[in-house]
Write an enzyme that holds these catalytic residues in place. Structure first.
Site, PDB file in Angstrom:
ATOM      1  N   GLY A  12     -17.854  13.676  77.124  1.00 51.43           N
ATOM      2  CA  GLY A  12     -18.236  15.033  76.718  1.00 51.43           C
ATOM      3  C   GLY A  12     -17.225  15.808  75.904  1.00 51.43           C
ATOM      4  N   GLU A  24     -11.306  19.224  78.991  1.00 52.11           N
ATOM      5  CA  GLU A  24     -12.655  18.961  79.506  1.00 52.11           C
ATOM      6  C   GLU A  24     -13.700  19.703  78.676  1.00 52.11           C
ATOM      7  OE1 GLU A  24     -14.795  17.361  80.906  1.00 52.11           O
ATOM      8  OE2 GLU A  24     -14.611  17.152  83.066  1.00 52.11           O
ATOM      9  N   ASP A  25     -14.916  19.224  78.736  1.00 50.65           N
ATOM     10  CA  ASP A  25     -16.006  19.913  78.050  1.00 50.65           C
ATOM     11  C   ASP A  25     -16.481  21.117  78.854  1.00 50.65           C
ATOM     12  OD1 ASP A  25     -17.023  18.291  80.082  1.00 50.65           O
ATOM     13  OD2 ASP A  25     -18.596  17.381  78.869  1.00 50.65           O
ATOM     14  N   ASP A  39     -18.294  22.897  86.027  1.00 48.87           N
ATOM     15  CA  ASP A  39     -19.502  23.411  86.667  1.00 48.87           C
ATOM     16  C   ASP A  39     -19.184  23.619  88.156  1.00 48.87           C
ATOM     17  OD1 ASP A  39     -22.181  24.051  87.082  1.00 48.87           O
ATOM     18  OD2 ASP A  39     -22.857  21.985  87.096  1.00 48.87           O
ATOM     19  N   GLY A  82     -16.860  22.087  89.703  1.00 48.31           N
ATOM     20  CA  GLY A  82     -15.412  21.939  89.847  1.00 48.31           C
ATOM     21  C   GLY A  82     -15.013  20.616  90.488  1.00 48.31           C
ATOM     22  N   THR A 138     -15.462  17.473  89.551  1.00 48.63           N
ATOM     23  CA  THR A 138     -14.858  16.502  88.637  1.00 48.63           C
ATOM     24  C   THR A 138     -13.399  16.857  88.360  1.00 48.63           C
ATOM     25  OG1 THR A 138     -17.010  16.154  87.601  1.00 48.63           O
ATOM     26  CG2 THR A 138     -15.094  15.439  86.353  1.00 48.63           C
ATOM     27  N   PHE A 176     -28.324  24.663  81.701  1.00 47.76           N
ATOM     28  CA  PHE A 176     -27.965  23.337  81.204  1.00 47.76           C
ATOM     29  C   PHE A 176     -27.814  23.404  79.687  1.00 47.76           C
ATOM     30  CE2 PHE A 176     -28.532  18.890  80.033  1.00 47.76           C
ATOM     31  CZ  PHE A 176     -27.628  18.300  80.909  1.00 47.76           C
ATOM     32  N   ASP A 224     -24.195  16.044  76.571  1.00 43.04           N
ATOM     33  CA  ASP A 224     -25.404  15.241  76.380  1.00 43.04           C
ATOM     34  C   ASP A 224     -26.569  15.657  77.256  1.00 43.04           C
ATOM     35  OD1 ASP A 224     -24.119  14.228  78.804  1.00 43.04           O
ATOM     36  OD2 ASP A 224     -25.588  12.621  78.719  1.00 43.04           O
ATOM     37  N   ARG A 262     -25.335  14.702  71.720  1.00 48.69           N
ATOM     38  CA  ARG A 262     -23.886  14.981  71.679  1.00 48.69           C
ATOM     39  C   ARG A 262     -23.405  15.333  70.282  1.00 48.69           C
ATOM     40  NH1 ARG A 262     -21.487  13.099  76.560  1.00 48.69           N
ATOM     41  NH2 ARG A 262     -22.465  11.259  77.455  1.00 48.69           N
TER      42      ARG A 262
HETATM   43  P1  IMP Z   1     -18.713  19.404  87.790  1.00 49.06           P
HETATM   44  O1  IMP Z   1     -18.079  18.234  88.483  1.00 49.06           O
HETATM   45  O2  IMP Z   1     -19.910  19.912  88.504  1.00 49.06           O
HETATM   46  O3  IMP Z   1     -17.734  20.510  87.482  1.00 49.06           O
HETATM   47  O4  IMP Z   1     -19.355  18.878  86.463  1.00 49.06           O
HETATM   48  C1  IMP Z   1     -18.637  18.507  85.424  1.00 49.06           C
HETATM   49  C2  IMP Z   1     -19.395  17.523  84.568  1.00 49.06           C
HETATM   50  O5  IMP Z   1     -20.826  17.634  84.684  1.00 49.06           O
HETATM   51  C3  IMP Z   1     -19.065  17.826  83.145  1.00 49.06           C
HETATM   52  O6  IMP Z   1     -17.911  17.135  82.749  1.00 49.06           O
HETATM   53  C4  IMP Z   1     -20.321  17.383  82.423  1.00 49.06           C
HETATM   54  O7  IMP Z   1     -20.213  16.012  82.107  1.00 49.06           O
HETATM   55  C5  IMP Z   1     -21.435  17.586  83.401  1.00 49.06           C
HETATM   56  N1  IMP Z   1     -22.141  18.854  83.139  1.00 49.06           N
HETATM   57  C6  IMP Z   1     -22.109  19.979  83.886  1.00 49.06           C
HETATM   58  N2  IMP Z   1     -22.882  20.954  83.370  1.00 49.06           N
HETATM   59  C7  IMP Z   1     -23.410  20.429  82.229  1.00 49.06           C
HETATM   60  C8  IMP Z   1     -24.310  20.961  81.215  1.00 49.06           C
HETATM   61  O8  IMP Z   1     -24.752  22.129  81.233  1.00 49.06           O
HETATM   62  N3  IMP Z   1     -24.613  20.115  80.209  1.00 49.06           N
HETATM   63  C9  IMP Z   1     -24.143  18.834  80.130  1.00 49.06           C
HETATM   64  N4  IMP Z   1     -23.308  18.310  81.039  1.00 49.06           N
HETATM   65  C10 IMP Z   1     -22.945  19.095  82.087  1.00 49.06           C
HETATM   66 MG    MG Z   2     -17.660  15.565  81.467  1.00 47.22          MG
END
Ligand code: IMP
Ligand code: MG
Length: 180
Positions: free
Chosen positions: A45, A100-101, A104, A106, A108, A153, A160, A166
Site C-alpha cells: 500500500g 505506512e499508507d 486504521d 493500529g 498492523t 474505505f 487497493d 492502486r
Molecule cells: P490496521 O491494522 O487496522 O491499522 O490496518 C492497516 C492496514 O489495513 C493498512 O495497511 C491497509 O493495508 C488496510 N486498510 C485499512 N483501511 C483501509 C482502507 O480504507 N482502504 C484500503 N486498505 C485499508
Molecule cells: Mg498496508
C-alpha cells in the site's frame, strides 16, 4: 470518477497529495538534519506514497521494504498480522522511519513496532499518509500524519480494493457499487 465499474468520490486529489508530501518531506528533513535516515516502507500500500515522499527529503536516506498482511475479509482487519516478506537490510543503530499508507485499527503498526524494536534501531519513528483515528483498537505512536480521514474505505494512490485501483493518482471513496 470511476474504477472497475464503481463510482468514486475524490477524497484527496493528486495536487493535495503532492502538496502534503512536500510538507512532510520538508518536516522530516528538518527533524533528521545532519543524520542518515533509513525509510522502511510497508508493501504494497505505501509504494506510491514512499516514492513521492522521498523526492522531498533532502537528508541522506536509504530505503527498504517489508510485506505484511492481515488475514480477514476484504475490508476489515482480522487482527492477526503476519510478515510476508522481511527487510533486506539490518536496522541496528539506524534512524528508522516506518512509512505506512494508512493506520486504521493500529494492529498492523503495533505488530511492526514490536517486531522492529527488538532489532535495536537507534531510533524508530512512524509516518502514515492516512489516519483513521475513530477506528483505533490499540494505541500506537504516530510521528507524521498526512491526513486524518473519516472511517470510510478508501482506495487509490497505493491503496487497493481486492488488489485493484492502486494505480489511481488520487484517493477516492467508493460511493456506489456497479449493482447499485
Ligand atoms: P490496521 O491494522 O487496522 O491499522 O490496518 C492497516 C492496514 O489495513 C493498512 O495497511 C491497509 O493495508 C488496510 N486498510 C485499512 N483501511 C483501509 C482502507 O480504507 N482502504 C484500503 N486498505 C485499508
Ligand atoms: Mg498496508
Amino acid at each position: 470518477m470511476e474504477s472497475r465499474g464503481k463510482k468514486l468520490d475524490v477524497l484527496l486529489s493528486a495536487e493535495q497529495l503532492d502538496q502534503r508530501c512536500r510538507q512532510l518531506g520538508e518536516e522530516i528533513s528538518r527533524d533528521y538534519a545532519g543524520e542518515e535516515l533509513h525509510a522502511v516502507a510497508v508493501l504494497k500500500g505505501s509504494f506510491m506514497f514512499l516514492a513521492d515522499l522521498v523526492r522531498y527529503i533532502d537528508v541522506d536516506v536509504s530505503i527498504d521494504f517489508l510485506g505484511l498482511s492481515s488475514y480477514g475479509s476484504r475490508k476489515a482487519t482480522s487482527g492477526v498480522v503476519r510478515m510476508t516478506s522481511d527487510l533486506a537490510l539490518p536496522i541496528k543503530e539506524r534512524h528508522v522511519l516506518i512509512v505506512e499508507d494508512i493506520i486504521d485499527t493500529g494492529l498492523t503498526m503495533k505488530y511492526l513496532l514490536d517486531n522492529l524494536k527488538t532489532r535495536m534501531p537507534r531510533s524508530l519513528a512512524t509516518c502514515t499518509l492516512l489516519d483513521k483515528p475513530s477506528n483505533r483498537r490499540v494505541d500506537v505512536p504516530v510521528d507524521y500524519v498526512g491526513f486524518e480521514i473519516p472511517d470510510k474505505f478508501v482506495i487509490g494512490y497505493g491503496l487497493d480494493d481486492a488488489e485493484f485501483s492502486r494505480h489511481l493518482p488520487y484517493i477516492g471513496v467508493v460511493s456506489q457499487d456497479k449493482d447499485g
